[in-house]
Design an enzyme around this catalytic site. Sequence first.
Site, PDB file in Angstrom:
ATOM      1  N   ASN A  11      28.901  14.242 -84.647  1.00 56.04           N
ATOM      2  CA  ASN A  11      30.295  14.621 -84.400  1.00 56.04           C
ATOM      3  C   ASN A  11      31.165  13.528 -85.013  1.00 56.04           C
ATOM      4  OD1 ASN A  11      32.792  15.308 -83.427  1.00 56.04           O
ATOM      5  ND2 ASN A  11      32.330  14.845 -81.277  1.00 56.04           N
ATOM      6  N   LYS A  13      34.280  13.490 -85.510  1.00 51.07           N
ATOM      7  CA  LYS A  13      35.647  13.422 -84.971  1.00 51.07           C
ATOM      8  C   LYS A  13      36.641  13.340 -86.132  1.00 51.07           C
ATOM      9  CE  LYS A  13      33.674  11.557 -80.809  1.00 51.07           C
ATOM     10  NZ  LYS A  13      33.764  10.695 -79.638  1.00 51.07           N
ATOM     11  N   HIS A  91      34.641  19.647 -75.756  1.00 50.41           N
ATOM     12  CA  HIS A  91      34.439  18.199 -75.801  1.00 50.41           C
ATOM     13  C   HIS A  91      35.461  17.525 -74.882  1.00 50.41           C
ATOM     14  CE1 HIS A  91      34.317  14.087 -77.261  1.00 50.41           C
ATOM     15  NE2 HIS A  91      33.127  14.374 -77.766  1.00 50.41           N
ATOM     16  N   GLU A  93      37.240  15.029 -75.213  1.00 46.12           N
ATOM     17  CA  GLU A  93      38.491  14.624 -75.864  1.00 46.12           C
ATOM     18  C   GLU A  93      39.444  15.812 -75.993  1.00 46.12           C
ATOM     19  OE1 GLU A  93      36.655  12.666 -79.213  1.00 46.12           O
ATOM     20  OE2 GLU A  93      36.021  11.060 -77.875  1.00 46.12           O
ATOM     21  N   GLU A 161      27.799  15.043 -71.638  1.00 45.25           N
ATOM     22  CA  GLU A 161      28.416  13.833 -72.174  1.00 45.25           C
ATOM     23  C   GLU A 161      29.277  13.182 -71.098  1.00 45.25           C
ATOM     24  OE1 GLU A 161      28.676  13.830 -76.717  1.00 45.25           O
ATOM     25  OE2 GLU A 161      30.471  14.808 -75.986  1.00 45.25           O
ATOM     26  N   GLY A 167      31.977   6.580 -76.618  1.00 41.47           N
ATOM     27  CA  GLY A 167      32.705   5.588 -77.396  1.00 41.47           C
ATOM     28  C   GLY A 167      32.878   4.250 -76.707  1.00 41.47           C
ATOM     29  N   SER A 206      27.509   7.188 -76.569  1.00 39.02           N
ATOM     30  CA  SER A 206      27.006   5.913 -77.079  1.00 39.02           C
ATOM     31  C   SER A 206      25.529   5.942 -77.474  1.00 39.02           C
ATOM     32  CB  SER A 206      27.281   4.778 -76.084  1.00 39.02           C
ATOM     33  OG  SER A 206      28.672   4.633 -75.893  1.00 39.02           O
TER      34      SER A 206
HETATM   35  P1  PGA Z   1      29.957   8.381 -79.066  1.00 40.70           P
HETATM   36  O1  PGA Z   1      30.625   9.828 -78.974  1.00 40.70           O
HETATM   37  O2  PGA Z   1      28.585   8.556 -79.632  1.00 40.70           O
HETATM   38  O3  PGA Z   1      30.869   7.609 -79.979  1.00 40.70           O
HETATM   39  O4  PGA Z   1      29.921   7.831 -77.689  1.00 40.70           O
HETATM   40  C1  PGA Z   1      29.860  10.941 -78.568  1.00 40.70           C
HETATM   41  C2  PGA Z   1      30.716  12.162 -78.538  1.00 40.70           C
HETATM   42  O5  PGA Z   1      31.919  12.060 -78.227  1.00 40.70           O
HETATM   43  O6  PGA Z   1      30.239  13.283 -78.831  1.00 40.70           O
END
Ligand code: PGA
Length: 244
Positions: A11, A13, A91, A93, A161, A167, A206
């Site tokens: 992903n 983003k 997601h 976000e 998640e 992140g 992460s």
């Molecule tokens: P990350 O993000 O690996 O940077 O923690 C995962 C995600 O948001 O799908």
Amino acid sequence: MAGRRKLIVANWKMHKNRLEAAEFVLRITHAENIVLCPPFTALDTVRQALAGKATKLGAQDCHAATHGAFTGDISAQMLKDAGCTYVIVGHSERRSQHQETSEAVRKKAAAAHKAGLIAILCVGETEKERKEGSFTRVVEEQLLHSLPEGASSMNTILAYEPVWAIGTGNTATTADITQMHDFIARLMKNHFPGWGAPAYALYGGSVKAANAAEILAIPTVGGVLVGSASLDAAEFSAIAGAAE
Ligand code: PGA
């Protein structure tokens, strides 16, 4: 997902221009269990770069409607036309920054199915919810309200998640992941008898080369959804290699 190879989803983003996206495709090893989800602007570049390769294309979001006056939005049909096989919906976000409710996510997942896409449907609790101990209830509510009628293991992949792990570098422990994935598998068996296979959700939050093997070794984890660590071709290839 029994018998299938564990899925490795990148992903990106809001990262990578078309040149960077094309270069990335040249640098990774390809397999049918790998999915790249670039930003909309790089979908066609990645589609072309993937020609003749087993790796699949995915998008990061879609609108619930097929077409219409929705400035700035992209429909699931358009993503299908752009060469996508998968689309991420729900997601955290999107849920937090765009106020997307589980009901909205359900409509997006239904639109994805209608367009012939596989929805990667994300759920996960916040740090506060984990500390309060309500995390399984939160994920249960999200699943019960986000899954559209007709969702099955053929057209939907769940992704757990935890928001506090995204992140942040704070990966959930193997015990946390196992507990939630077992919970999800049980919930799906009890509430969605038509699902068709054990619900082996992806884990995201992460994930990196250093912890991928340990996470992918958990039997109820069906794969990983990778954000930051998917931006670097060598790091991402090492994660994909851990699924072999
Ligand atoms: P990350 O993000 O690996 O940077 O923690 C995962 C995600 O948001 O799908």
